[in-house]
Design a protein around this motif. Structure first.
Motif, PDB file in Angstrom:
ATOM      1  N   ILE A 177       0.841  -1.195   0.000  1.00 62.07           N
ATOM      2  CA  ILE A 177       0.000   0.000   0.000  1.00 62.07           C
ATOM      3  C   ILE A 177       0.881   1.252   0.000  1.00 62.07           C
ATOM      4  CG2 ILE A 177      -1.825   1.260   1.222  1.00 62.07           C
ATOM      5  CD1 ILE A 177      -2.598  -1.513  -0.061  1.00 62.07           C
ATOM      6  N   PHE A 178       1.938   1.242   0.807  1.00 56.85           N
ATOM      7  CA  PHE A 178       2.849   2.391   0.832  1.00 56.85           C
ATOM      8  C   PHE A 178       3.470   2.601  -0.536  1.00 56.85           C
ATOM      9  CE2 PHE A 178       7.122   4.155   1.264  1.00 56.85           C
ATOM     10  CZ  PHE A 178       6.797   5.385   1.812  1.00 56.85           C
ATOM     11  N   HIS A 179       3.942   1.534  -1.172  1.00 55.77           N
ATOM     12  CA  HIS A 179       4.600   1.671  -2.480  1.00 55.77           C
ATOM     13  C   HIS A 179       3.611   2.108  -3.557  1.00 55.77           C
ATOM     14  CE1 HIS A 179       8.410   0.366  -0.983  1.00 55.77           C
ATOM     15  NE2 HIS A 179       7.941  -0.815  -0.605  1.00 55.77           N
ATOM     16  N   LEU A 180       2.384   1.629  -3.480  1.00 55.12           N
ATOM     17  CA  LEU A 180       1.356   2.068  -4.425  1.00 55.12           C
ATOM     18  C   LEU A 180       1.104   3.565  -4.263  1.00 55.12           C
ATOM     19  CD1 LEU A 180      -0.873   1.474  -6.530  1.00 55.12           C
ATOM     20  CD2 LEU A 180      -2.390   1.003  -4.601  1.00 55.12           C
ATOM     21  N   TYR A 181       0.920   4.000  -3.027  1.00 59.41           N
ATOM     22  CA  TYR A 181       0.695   5.418  -2.752  1.00 59.41           C
ATOM     23  C   TYR A 181       1.884   6.248  -3.241  1.00 59.41           C
ATOM     24  CZ  TYR A 181       0.107   9.817  -0.382  1.00 59.41           C
ATOM     25  OH  TYR A 181      -0.003  11.161  -0.128  1.00 59.41           O
ATOM     26  N   GLN A 182       3.092   5.797  -2.913  1.00 63.04           N
ATOM     27  CA  GLN A 182       4.307   6.523  -3.283  1.00 63.04           C
ATOM     28  C   GLN A 182       4.464   6.599  -4.806  1.00 63.04           C
ATOM     29  OE1 GLN A 182       7.968   4.615  -2.031  1.00 63.04           O
ATOM     30  NE2 GLN A 182       8.847   6.608  -1.516  1.00 63.04           N
ATOM     31  N   ALA A 183       4.195   5.499  -5.507  1.00 64.03           N
ATOM     32  CA  ALA A 183       4.334   5.482  -6.964  1.00 64.03           C
ATOM     33  C   ALA A 183       3.358   6.452  -7.627  1.00 64.03           C
ATOM     34  CB  ALA A 183       4.119   4.065  -7.505  1.00 64.03           C
ATOM     35  N   VAL A 184       2.128   6.476  -7.165  1.00 63.81           N
ATOM     36  CA  VAL A 184       1.137   7.396  -7.741  1.00 63.81           C
ATOM     37  C   VAL A 184       1.528   8.844  -7.442  1.00 63.81           C
ATOM     38  CG1 VAL A 184      -1.275   8.150  -7.641  1.00 63.81           C
ATOM     39  CG2 VAL A 184      -0.724   5.711  -7.722  1.00 63.81           C
ATOM     40  N   ALA A 185       1.971   9.121  -6.218  1.00 72.40           N
ATOM     41  CA  ALA A 185       2.386  10.484  -5.856  1.00 72.40           C
ATOM     42  C   ALA A 185       3.558  10.938  -6.720  1.00 72.40           C
ATOM     43  CB  ALA A 185       2.750  10.551  -4.372  1.00 72.40           C
ATOM     44  N   GLU A 186       4.533  10.062  -6.931  1.00 71.11           N
ATOM     45  CA  GLU A 186       5.686  10.410  -7.775  1.00 71.11           C
ATOM     46  C   GLU A 186       5.255  10.646  -9.211  1.00 71.11           C
ATOM     47  OE1 GLU A 186       8.570   7.318  -7.278  1.00 71.11           O
ATOM     48  OE2 GLU A 186       8.991   7.886  -5.195  1.00 71.11           O
ATOM     49  N   HIS A 187       4.350   9.812  -9.705  1.00 78.18           N
ATOM     50  CA  HIS A 187       3.862   9.974 -11.068  1.00 78.18           C
ATOM     51  C   HIS A 187       3.183  11.339 -11.249  1.00 78.18           C
ATOM     52  CE1 HIS A 187       2.018   9.160 -14.923  1.00 78.18           C
ATOM     53  NE2 HIS A 187       0.841   9.458 -14.396  1.00 78.18           N
ATOM     54  N   LEU A 188       2.375  11.731 -10.271  1.00 80.78           N
ATOM     55  CA  LEU A 188       1.663  13.005 -10.357  1.00 80.78           C
ATOM     56  C   LEU A 188       2.601  14.193 -10.238  1.00 80.78           C
ATOM     57  CD1 LEU A 188      -1.518  12.119  -8.314  1.00 80.78           C
ATOM     58  CD2 LEU A 188      -1.293  12.293 -10.805  1.00 80.78           C
ATOM     59  N   ASP A 189       3.756  14.006  -9.603  1.00 82.68           N
ATOM     60  CA  ASP A 189       4.734  15.090  -9.462  1.00 82.68           C
ATOM     61  C   ASP A 189       5.607  15.278 -10.702  1.00 82.68           C
ATOM     62  OD1 ASP A 189       3.877  15.818  -6.963  1.00 82.68           O
ATOM     63  OD2 ASP A 189       5.414  14.646  -5.904  1.00 82.68           O
ATOM     64  N   GLU A 190       5.598  14.306 -11.608  1.00 82.42           N
ATOM     65  CA  GLU A 190       6.404  14.409 -12.822  1.00 82.42           C
ATOM     66  C   GLU A 190       5.844  15.489 -13.729  1.00 82.42           C
ATOM     67  OE1 GLU A 190       6.303  10.595 -14.684  1.00 82.42           O
ATOM     68  OE2 GLU A 190       7.670   9.698 -13.236  1.00 82.42           O
ATOM     69  N   PRO A 191       6.726  16.210 -14.422  1.00 82.94           N
ATOM     70  CA  PRO A 191       6.214  17.212 -15.370  1.00 82.94           C
ATOM     71  C   PRO A 191       5.502  16.521 -16.535  1.00 82.94           C
ATOM     72  CG  PRO A 191       8.617  17.047 -15.495  1.00 82.94           C
ATOM     73  CD  PRO A 191       8.170  16.159 -14.374  1.00 82.94           C
ATOM     74  N   ALA A 192       4.474  17.154 -17.012  1.00 86.96           N
ATOM     75  CA  ALA A 192       3.711  16.608 -18.140  1.00 86.96           C
ATOM     76  C   ALA A 192       4.558  16.697 -19.413  1.00 86.96           C
ATOM     77  CB  ALA A 192       2.420  17.389 -18.325  1.00 86.96           C
ATOM     78  N   GLU A 193       4.447  15.668 -20.238  1.00 88.58           N
ATOM     79  CA  GLU A 193       5.151  15.685 -21.515  1.00 88.58           C
ATOM     80  C   GLU A 193       4.382  16.550 -22.503  1.00 88.58           C
ATOM     81  OE1 GLU A 193       6.052  11.804 -23.017  1.00 88.58           O
ATOM     82  OE2 GLU A 193       6.529  11.047 -21.035  1.00 88.58           O
ATOM     83  N   SER A 194       5.126  17.215 -23.393  1.00 94.39           N
ATOM     84  CA  SER A 194       4.428  18.059 -24.365  1.00 94.39           C
ATOM     85  C   SER A 194       4.111  17.311 -25.616  1.00 94.39           C
ATOM     86  CB  SER A 194       5.244  19.280 -24.744  1.00 94.39           C
ATOM     87  OG  SER A 194       6.529  19.296 -24.298  1.00 94.39           O
TER      88      SER A 194
END
Length: 89
Positions: free
Chosen positions: A72-89
């Motif tokens: 659960i921690f790794h799932l939460y962490q992975a989603v949070a990291e994904h959302l923090d990544e800059p969007a690709e153009s």
């Protein structure tokens, strides 16, 4: 999986998981952090326990909640990291 991710679509549940990703907390602490009643927090925690997202331990009269396991921690962490990544153009 659809039911699982749909369940995580609730903002209050996500906020609870966010706080519990950092440390274990009791209902009163979560209620204060979330600006919710203890009853409402307890209701959400009960649902999170049923889905095996959070666990708890009793210490005297206090009950402390934590993320159920490292998955659960790794799932939460992975989603949070994904959302923090800059969007690709």
């Amino acid at each position: 999986m659809a039911e699982f991710f749909s369940f995580l679509g609730d903002p209050n549940r996500l906020r609870i998981l966010s706080f519990l990703a950092n440390k274990e907390l009791c209902v009163g602490d979560l209620a204060a952090l979330l600006n919710m009643s203890e009853s409402a927090v307890s209701h959400q925690l009960r649902n999170l326990r049923v889905m095996r997202l959070v666990g708890y331990r009793k210490q005297g009269r206090n009950v402390f909640y934590h993320l159920h396991d490292n998955h659960i921690f790794h799932l939460y962490q992975a989603v949070a990291e994904h959302l923090d990544e800059p969007a690709e153009s």
